[in-house]
Motif scaffolding. Structure first.
Motif, PDB file in Angstrom:
ATOM      1  N   ARG A   1     -48.876 -30.762  -5.706  1.00 21.81           N
ATOM      2  CA  ARG A   1     -48.948 -30.110  -4.406  1.00 21.81           C
ATOM      3  C   ARG A   1     -47.746 -29.204  -4.123  1.00 21.81           C
ATOM      4  N   VAL A   2     -46.578 -29.564  -4.601  1.00 22.11           N
ATOM      5  CA  VAL A   2     -45.380 -28.777  -4.290  1.00 22.11           C
ATOM      6  C   VAL A   2     -45.469 -27.328  -4.775  1.00 22.11           C
ATOM      7  N   PRO A   3     -46.038 -27.042  -5.970  1.00 21.08           N
ATOM      8  CA  PRO A   3     -46.107 -25.632  -6.389  1.00 21.08           C
ATOM      9  C   PRO A   3     -46.862 -24.721  -5.424  1.00 21.08           C
ATOM     10  N   GLU A   4     -47.735 -25.292  -4.567  1.00 14.48           N
ATOM     11  CA  GLU A   4     -48.423 -24.476  -3.567  1.00 14.48           C
ATOM     12  C   GLU A   4     -47.428 -23.800  -2.628  1.00 14.48           C
TER      13      GLU A   4
ATOM     14  N   PRO B   1     -51.602 -26.687  -8.973  1.00 13.91           N
ATOM     15  CA  PRO B   1     -52.293 -26.904  -7.694  1.00 13.91           C
ATOM     16  C   PRO B   1     -53.812 -26.903  -7.805  1.00 13.91           C
ATOM     17  N   LYS B   2     -54.338 -26.366  -8.906  1.00 15.70           N
ATOM     18  CA  LYS B   2     -55.790 -26.361  -9.089  1.00 15.70           C
ATOM     19  C   LYS B   2     -56.320 -27.764  -9.379  1.00 15.70           C
ATOM     20  N   ILE B   3     -55.433 -28.640  -9.851  1.00 14.98           N
ATOM     21  CA  ILE B   3     -55.818 -30.015 -10.146  1.00 14.98           C
ATOM     22  C   ILE B   3     -55.847 -30.791  -8.834  1.00 14.98           C
ATOM     23  N   GLN B   4     -56.977 -31.347  -8.490  1.00 11.08           N
ATOM     24  CA  GLN B   4     -57.137 -32.009  -7.197  1.00 11.08           C
ATOM     25  C   GLN B   4     -56.569 -33.424  -7.232  1.00 11.08           C
TER      26      GLN B   4
ATOM     27  N   LEU C   1     -48.083 -22.634 -15.759  1.00 12.03           N
ATOM     28  CA  LEU C   1     -48.107 -24.053 -15.369  1.00 12.03           C
ATOM     29  C   LEU C   1     -48.092 -24.196 -13.849  1.00 12.03           C
ATOM     30  N   LEU C   2     -47.202 -23.455 -13.168  1.00  9.69           N
ATOM     31  CA  LEU C   2     -47.096 -23.551 -11.713  1.00  9.69           C
ATOM     32  C   LEU C   2     -48.337 -23.011 -11.005  1.00  9.69           C
TER      33      LEU C   2
ATOM     34  N   SER D   1     -53.119 -23.538   1.284  1.00 10.39           N
ATOM     35  CA  SER D   1     -53.455 -24.749   0.531  1.00 10.39           C
ATOM     36  C   SER D   1     -54.869 -25.210   0.887  1.00 10.39           C
ATOM     37  N   LYS D   2     -55.466 -25.987   0.002  1.00 10.88           N
ATOM     38  CA  LYS D   2     -56.827 -26.469   0.230  1.00 10.88           C
ATOM     39  C   LYS D   2     -56.910 -27.309   1.501  1.00 10.88           C
TER      40      LYS D   2
END
Length: 360
Positions: A29-32, A19-22, A14-15, A248-249
Protein backbone atom coordinates in the motif's frame (compact mmCIF):
# COMPACT_ATOMS: atom_id res chain seq x y z
CA UNK A 1 25.98 4.19 -15.37
CA UNK A 2 24.24 1.44 -17.34
CA UNK A 3 23.92 -0.64 -14.16
CA UNK A 4 22.39 2.30 -12.30
CA UNK A 5 19.93 2.78 -15.15
CA UNK A 6 18.83 -0.85 -15.02
CA UNK A 7 18.54 -0.83 -11.21
CA UNK A 8 16.41 2.33 -11.28
CA UNK A 9 14.15 0.92 -13.97
CA UNK A 10 13.71 -2.34 -12.07
CA UNK A 11 12.83 -0.45 -8.90
CA UNK A 12 10.31 1.74 -10.74
CA UNK A 13 8.64 -1.32 -12.25
CA UNK A 14 8.46 -2.94 -8.80
CA UNK A 15 6.94 0.18 -7.19
CA UNK A 16 4.38 0.35 -9.99
CA UNK A 17 3.36 -3.29 -9.71
CA UNK A 18 3.22 -3.66 -5.91
CA UNK A 19 0.00 -1.60 -5.45
CA UNK A 20 -1.68 -3.70 -8.14
CA UNK A 21 -1.50 -6.68 -5.77
CA UNK A 22 -4.65 -6.59 -3.65
CA UNK A 23 -2.97 -7.18 -0.33
CA UNK A 24 -3.48 -4.72 2.54
CA UNK A 25 0.00 -5.13 4.04
CA UNK A 26 1.89 -1.84 4.14
CA UNK A 27 4.52 -3.12 1.68
CA UNK A 28 1.85 -3.16 -1.05
CA UNK A 29 0.00 0.00 0.00
CA UNK A 30 2.80 2.48 0.75
CA UNK A 31 4.00 2.76 -2.90
CA UNK A 32 0.59 4.28 -3.74
CA UNK A 33 1.60 7.36 -1.74
CA UNK A 34 4.64 8.06 -3.90
CA UNK A 35 3.03 7.99 -7.34
CA UNK A 36 4.00 11.63 -8.02
CA UNK A 37 7.64 11.01 -7.07
CA UNK A 38 7.71 7.72 -8.99
CA UNK A 39 6.57 9.56 -12.11
CA UNK A 40 9.34 12.14 -11.71
CA UNK A 41 11.92 9.38 -11.37
CA UNK A 42 10.58 7.65 -14.48
CA UNK A 43 11.28 10.83 -16.47
CA UNK A 44 14.73 11.23 -14.89
CA UNK A 45 15.61 7.60 -15.61
CA UNK A 46 14.39 7.91 -19.20
CA UNK A 47 16.74 10.83 -19.89
CA UNK A 48 19.52 9.21 -17.87
CA UNK A 49 19.40 6.37 -20.40
CA UNK A 50 20.74 8.66 -23.13
CA UNK A 51 23.85 9.37 -21.05
CA UNK A 52 24.74 5.71 -20.59
CA UNK A 53 26.57 3.44 -22.96
CA UNK A 54 23.50 1.66 -24.32
CA UNK A 55 23.66 -2.06 -24.81
CA UNK A 56 21.35 -4.39 -26.67
CA UNK A 57 17.71 -3.84 -25.71
CA UNK A 58 18.17 -0.13 -24.91
CA UNK A 59 15.07 1.03 -26.84
CA UNK A 60 13.08 -1.82 -25.37
CA UNK A 61 13.88 -0.53 -21.88
CA UNK A 62 13.12 3.05 -22.89
CA UNK A 63 9.80 1.84 -24.26
CA UNK A 64 8.98 0.26 -20.88
CA UNK A 65 9.72 3.58 -19.17
CA UNK A 66 7.40 5.38 -21.59
CA UNK A 67 4.64 2.88 -20.81
CA UNK A 68 5.18 3.44 -17.07
CA UNK A 69 5.03 7.21 -17.59
CA UNK A 70 1.76 6.98 -19.54
CA UNK A 71 0.29 4.65 -16.89
CA UNK A 72 1.06 6.98 -13.97
CA UNK A 73 0.44 10.15 -15.95
CA UNK A 74 -3.04 9.05 -17.01
CA UNK A 75 -3.97 8.71 -13.32
CA UNK A 76 -2.23 11.83 -12.03
CA UNK A 77 -3.38 14.22 -14.76
CA UNK A 78 -6.91 14.05 -13.30
CA UNK A 79 -5.55 15.89 -10.24
CA UNK A 80 -4.17 18.84 -12.20
CA UNK A 81 -5.72 21.83 -14.01
CA UNK A 82 -4.98 20.00 -17.30
CA UNK A 83 -8.01 17.83 -16.57
CA UNK A 84 -10.90 20.14 -17.34
CA UNK A 85 -13.91 20.21 -15.06
CA UNK A 86 -16.77 22.67 -15.19
CA UNK A 87 -16.32 25.81 -13.11
CA UNK A 88 -19.29 26.99 -11.07
CA UNK A 89 -20.26 30.54 -10.19
CA UNK A 90 -21.95 31.50 -6.95
CA UNK A 91 -25.58 32.51 -7.39
CA UNK A 92 -28.04 34.53 -5.33
CA UNK A 93 -29.81 31.55 -3.74
CA UNK A 94 -26.59 30.03 -2.45
CA UNK A 95 -25.16 30.39 1.05
CA UNK A 96 -22.54 32.93 1.95
CA UNK A 97 -18.94 31.86 1.38
CA UNK A 98 -17.67 29.65 4.18
CA UNK A 99 -14.13 28.67 5.10
CA UNK A 100 -12.43 25.97 7.12
CA UNK A 101 -8.91 24.96 8.08
CA UNK A 102 -8.00 21.32 8.67
CA UNK A 103 -4.68 20.55 10.33
CA UNK A 104 -2.85 17.57 11.71
CA UNK A 105 -1.00 19.55 14.35
CA UNK A 106 1.44 16.73 15.32
CA UNK A 107 0.86 15.87 18.97
CA UNK A 108 4.45 16.68 20.01
CA UNK A 109 4.58 20.03 18.23
CA UNK A 110 4.69 22.74 20.92
CA UNK A 111 4.58 25.74 18.59
CA UNK A 112 0.99 26.44 19.58
CA UNK A 113 1.21 30.17 18.95
CA UNK A 114 2.16 29.69 15.30
CA UNK A 115 -1.04 27.74 14.70
CA UNK A 116 -3.11 30.23 16.72
CA UNK A 117 -1.71 33.11 14.64
CA UNK A 118 -2.56 31.17 11.49
CA UNK A 119 -6.19 30.82 12.57
CA UNK A 120 -6.34 34.50 13.56
CA UNK A 121 -4.93 35.43 10.16
CA UNK A 122 -7.24 33.24 8.06
CA UNK A 123 -10.34 33.72 10.22
CA UNK A 124 -12.14 30.55 9.05
CA UNK A 125 -15.67 29.93 10.26
CA UNK A 126 -14.48 26.54 11.57
CA UNK A 127 -11.31 24.56 11.99
CA UNK A 128 -10.39 20.97 12.76
CA UNK A 129 -7.27 19.75 14.54
CA UNK A 130 -6.00 16.18 14.58
CA UNK A 131 -3.41 14.68 16.94
CA UNK A 132 -4.50 17.34 19.42
CA UNK A 133 -4.08 16.26 23.05
CA UNK A 134 -4.68 17.99 26.39
CA UNK A 135 -1.75 20.37 25.87
CA UNK A 136 -3.17 21.47 22.54
CA UNK A 137 -6.64 21.82 24.03
CA UNK A 138 -5.31 24.15 26.74
CA UNK A 139 -3.38 26.20 24.19
CA UNK A 140 -6.40 26.63 21.93
CA UNK A 141 -8.61 28.03 24.71
CA UNK A 142 -7.52 31.55 23.71
CA UNK A 143 -9.58 31.10 20.53
CA UNK A 144 -12.79 30.07 22.27
CA UNK A 145 -14.17 33.61 22.45
CA UNK A 146 -14.10 33.74 18.65
CA UNK A 147 -15.16 30.10 18.29
CA UNK A 148 -17.88 29.55 20.91
CA UNK A 149 -18.99 26.17 19.52
CA UNK A 150 -16.75 23.14 19.80
CA UNK A 151 -16.54 19.38 19.97
CA UNK A 152 -13.46 17.95 21.69
CA UNK A 153 -12.00 14.47 21.82
CA UNK A 154 -8.88 14.76 23.91
CA UNK A 155 -6.58 11.75 23.54
CA UNK A 156 -2.89 11.17 24.13
CA UNK A 157 -2.52 8.41 21.51
CA UNK A 158 -2.04 10.79 18.51
CA UNK A 159 -5.71 10.37 17.54
CA UNK A 160 -7.22 13.24 19.49
CA UNK A 161 -9.48 15.58 17.52
CA UNK A 162 -10.87 19.04 18.20
CA UNK A 163 -13.44 20.97 16.18
CA UNK A 164 -14.09 24.70 16.73
CA UNK A 165 -16.77 26.76 15.01
CA UNK A 166 -18.29 30.20 14.78
CA UNK A 167 -21.33 28.49 13.24
CA UNK A 168 -23.87 26.99 15.60
CA UNK A 169 -23.48 23.26 16.21
CA UNK A 170 -26.90 21.61 16.25
CA UNK A 171 -25.63 18.12 17.03
CA UNK A 172 -22.25 16.46 17.50
CA UNK A 173 -21.57 12.73 17.44
CA UNK A 174 -18.35 10.84 18.08
CA UNK A 175 -18.07 7.58 16.16
CA UNK A 176 -15.74 4.66 16.84
CA UNK A 177 -16.40 2.60 13.73
CA UNK A 178 -13.60 0.03 13.86
CA UNK A 179 -11.71 0.61 17.13
CA UNK A 180 -12.47 2.21 20.48
CA UNK A 181 -9.37 4.43 20.29
CA UNK A 182 -9.84 5.77 16.74
CA UNK A 183 -12.57 8.46 16.72
CA UNK A 184 -14.36 10.16 13.86
CA UNK A 185 -16.65 13.12 14.40
CA UNK A 186 -19.97 14.03 12.81
CA UNK A 187 -20.96 17.68 13.29
CA UNK A 188 -24.35 19.05 12.23
CA UNK A 189 -24.24 22.82 11.71
CA UNK A 190 -26.60 25.57 10.64
CA UNK A 191 -25.45 28.90 9.24
CA UNK A 192 -27.04 32.26 10.06
CA UNK A 193 -28.56 32.38 6.58
CA UNK A 194 -30.35 29.07 7.23
CA UNK A 195 -28.16 26.50 5.47
CA UNK A 196 -27.67 23.19 7.29
CA UNK A 197 -24.73 20.90 6.52
CA UNK A 198 -22.71 18.10 8.10
CA UNK A 199 -18.96 18.12 8.69
CA UNK A 200 -17.13 14.83 9.24
CA UNK A 201 -13.63 14.84 10.70
CA UNK A 202 -11.57 11.69 10.16
CA UNK A 203 -8.12 10.38 11.03
CA UNK A 204 -7.70 6.63 10.52
CA UNK A 205 -4.37 4.89 11.25
CA UNK A 206 -1.84 4.57 8.42
CA UNK A 207 -0.34 1.36 7.07
CA UNK A 208 3.38 1.65 7.76
CA UNK A 209 6.31 -0.32 9.20
CA UNK A 210 6.17 1.82 12.38
CA UNK A 211 2.39 1.85 12.94
CA UNK A 212 -0.22 -0.55 11.52
CA UNK A 213 1.06 -3.50 9.51
CA UNK A 214 -1.95 -3.37 7.19
CA UNK A 215 -4.46 -0.85 5.87
CA UNK A 216 -7.41 -2.87 7.19
CA UNK A 217 -8.37 -0.46 10.00
CA UNK A 218 -7.86 2.58 7.80
CA UNK A 219 -9.96 1.20 4.97
CA UNK A 220 -12.64 -0.19 7.31
CA UNK A 221 -12.95 3.14 9.10
CA UNK A 222 -13.20 5.18 5.91
CA UNK A 223 -15.75 2.88 4.29
CA UNK A 224 -17.84 2.86 7.49
CA UNK A 225 -17.94 6.64 7.24
CA UNK A 226 -18.87 6.37 3.57
CA UNK A 227 -21.89 4.21 4.45
CA UNK A 228 -22.91 6.64 7.19
CA UNK A 229 -22.61 9.63 4.82
CA UNK A 230 -24.81 7.96 2.22
CA UNK A 231 -27.71 7.91 4.72
CA UNK A 232 -27.51 11.63 5.47
CA UNK A 233 -29.78 13.81 3.35
CA UNK A 234 -27.97 17.09 3.88
CA UNK A 235 -24.93 18.72 2.30
CA UNK A 236 -21.92 16.79 3.60
CA UNK A 237 -18.16 17.17 3.63
CA UNK A 238 -15.63 14.67 4.94
CA UNK A 239 -12.31 16.20 5.94
CA UNK A 240 -9.12 15.08 7.62
CA UNK A 241 -5.88 13.17 7.55
CA UNK A 242 -7.03 10.12 5.57
CA UNK A 243 -3.55 8.57 5.61
CA UNK A 244 -4.44 7.69 2.04
CA UNK A 245 -4.17 9.19 -1.43
CA UNK A 246 -7.09 10.09 -3.67
CA UNK A 247 -6.14 7.65 -6.46
CA UNK A 248 -5.87 4.55 -4.27
CA UNK A 249 -8.46 1.79 -4.70
CA UNK A 250 -9.87 2.33 -1.20
CA UNK A 251 -10.22 6.10 -1.74
CA UNK A 252 -12.07 5.55 -5.01
CA UNK A 253 -14.26 2.98 -3.28
CA UNK A 254 -14.90 5.51 -0.50
CA UNK A 255 -15.94 8.11 -3.07
CA UNK A 256 -18.27 5.75 -4.91
CA UNK A 257 -19.82 4.34 -1.74
CA UNK A 258 -20.44 7.75 -0.17
CA UNK A 259 -21.62 9.38 -3.45
CA UNK A 260 -19.26 12.28 -2.75
CA UNK A 261 -17.04 14.34 -5.05
CA UNK A 262 -13.25 14.72 -4.89
CA UNK A 263 -12.49 18.45 -5.32
CA UNK A 264 -8.84 17.72 -6.18
CA UNK A 265 -9.94 16.40 -9.58
CA UNK A 266 -9.28 19.14 -12.12
CA UNK A 267 -7.64 21.31 -9.48
CA UNK A 268 -4.37 20.22 -7.82
CA UNK A 269 -2.70 17.53 -5.72
CA UNK A 270 -2.71 19.74 -2.57
CA UNK A 271 0.15 17.76 -1.02
CA UNK A 272 0.52 18.09 2.74
CA UNK A 273 2.96 15.52 4.19
CA UNK A 274 5.85 15.79 4.93
CA UNK A 275 5.76 19.56 5.55
CA UNK A 276 9.56 19.86 5.76
CA UNK A 277 10.44 17.94 2.60
CA UNK A 278 8.83 19.37 -0.51
CA UNK A 279 10.17 16.73 -2.89
CA UNK A 280 8.86 13.95 -0.63
CA UNK A 281 5.42 15.41 -0.01
CA UNK A 282 2.26 13.33 -0.40
CA UNK A 283 -1.41 14.47 -0.65
CA UNK A 284 -2.84 12.49 2.29
CA UNK A 285 -4.99 15.18 3.97
CA UNK A 286 -8.08 14.80 1.81
CA UNK A 287 -11.63 16.07 1.59
CA UNK A 288 -14.77 14.94 -0.23
CA UNK A 289 -18.10 16.73 -0.53
CA UNK A 290 -21.67 16.25 -1.70
CA UNK A 291 -23.02 17.65 -4.95
CA UNK A 292 -24.61 20.74 -3.35
CA UNK A 293 -21.32 21.96 -1.88
CA UNK A 294 -19.19 23.97 -4.31
CA UNK A 295 -15.47 24.49 -3.72
CA UNK A 296 -14.06 27.90 -4.61
CA UNK A 297 -10.57 27.42 -3.24
CA UNK A 298 -8.58 24.48 -1.88
CA UNK A 299 -4.95 24.96 -0.95
CA UNK A 300 -2.30 24.40 1.69
CA UNK A 301 -1.20 27.05 4.17
CA UNK A 302 2.16 27.82 5.73
CA UNK A 303 3.95 25.36 7.97
CA UNK A 304 3.41 25.99 11.70
CA UNK A 305 5.82 23.37 13.05
CA UNK A 306 3.83 20.23 12.31
CA UNK A 307 4.82 17.44 9.93
CA UNK A 308 1.64 18.21 7.95
CA UNK A 309 0.74 21.41 6.16
CA UNK A 310 -2.75 22.70 7.02
CA UNK A 311 -5.49 22.66 4.38
CA UNK A 312 -7.60 25.75 3.70
CA UNK A 313 -10.93 25.57 1.87
CA UNK A 314 -13.44 28.18 0.70
CA UNK A 315 -16.86 26.87 -0.31
CA UNK A 316 -20.55 27.66 -0.57
CA UNK A 317 -23.77 25.62 -0.48
CA UNK A 318 -26.35 25.74 -3.26
CA UNK A 319 -29.35 23.42 -3.11
CA UNK A 320 -30.67 24.50 -6.51
CA UNK A 321 -27.57 23.92 -8.62
CA UNK A 322 -27.49 20.44 -10.15
CA UNK A 323 -24.41 20.95 -12.30
CA UNK A 324 -22.22 18.68 -10.18
CA UNK A 325 -24.46 15.62 -10.36
CA UNK A 326 -22.52 14.26 -13.34
CA UNK A 327 -19.36 14.08 -11.20
CA UNK A 328 -20.84 11.49 -8.85
CA UNK A 329 -19.82 7.88 -9.44
CA UNK A 330 -21.86 5.04 -7.95
CA UNK A 331 -20.46 1.76 -6.63
CA UNK A 332 -21.66 -1.34 -8.44
CA UNK A 333 -22.77 -4.50 -6.62
CA UNK A 334 -19.27 -5.99 -6.68
CA UNK A 335 -17.76 -2.83 -5.22
CA UNK A 336 -20.45 -2.66 -2.54
CA UNK A 337 -19.66 -6.23 -1.51
CA UNK A 338 -15.96 -5.41 -1.40
CA UNK A 339 -16.66 -2.37 0.79
CA UNK A 340 -18.64 -4.52 3.25
CA UNK A 341 -15.80 -7.03 3.38
CA UNK A 342 -13.25 -4.29 4.09
CA UNK A 343 -15.44 -2.86 6.86
CA UNK A 344 -15.66 -6.26 8.57
CA UNK A 345 -11.92 -6.85 8.20
CA UNK A 346 -11.27 -3.43 9.74
CA UNK A 347 -13.44 -4.24 12.76
CA UNK A 348 -11.71 -7.59 13.25
CA UNK A 349 -8.21 -6.14 13.05
CA UNK A 350 -6.56 -5.70 16.43
CA UNK A 351 -4.45 -2.56 16.24
CA UNK A 352 -1.83 -2.57 18.97
CA UNK A 353 -1.69 1.08 20.06
CA UNK A 354 -0.65 2.62 23.35
CA UNK A 355 -3.19 4.77 25.16
CA UNK A 356 -0.44 7.32 25.80
CA UNK A 357 2.15 7.89 23.11
CA UNK A 358 5.40 9.68 23.92
CA UNK A 359 7.75 11.22 21.39
CA UNK A 360 10.49 8.91 20.22
Amino acid sequence: MWSAYLILMGLLILLTLLPKIQNQHWIFRVPEFGKIQITYFIVITFFLGFFTQPSEGFWYYQGILLILFVHHGAILVKYTPLYRVKKHHQRNQSSQKLHFVSANVYQFNTEYNRFIRLIEKCKPEMFLTMESNSDWEKALRVLENDYPYSHKITLENTYGMHFYSKIQIKNAITHYFVADDIPSIEIHLETEDGFSFVFFGVHPPPPSPTEEQTSKERDGDLLSIAKRVKDIHKPVMVVGDFNNVAWSKSSILFRKTSLLIDPRIGRAFVSTFHAKYQLLRFPIDLMFHSEDIFIKKLTTLENFGSDHLPVYCEFFIDHHNEEQEERIEVANSEEKAEAEKMIQEGKMEDGERDAIVTEG
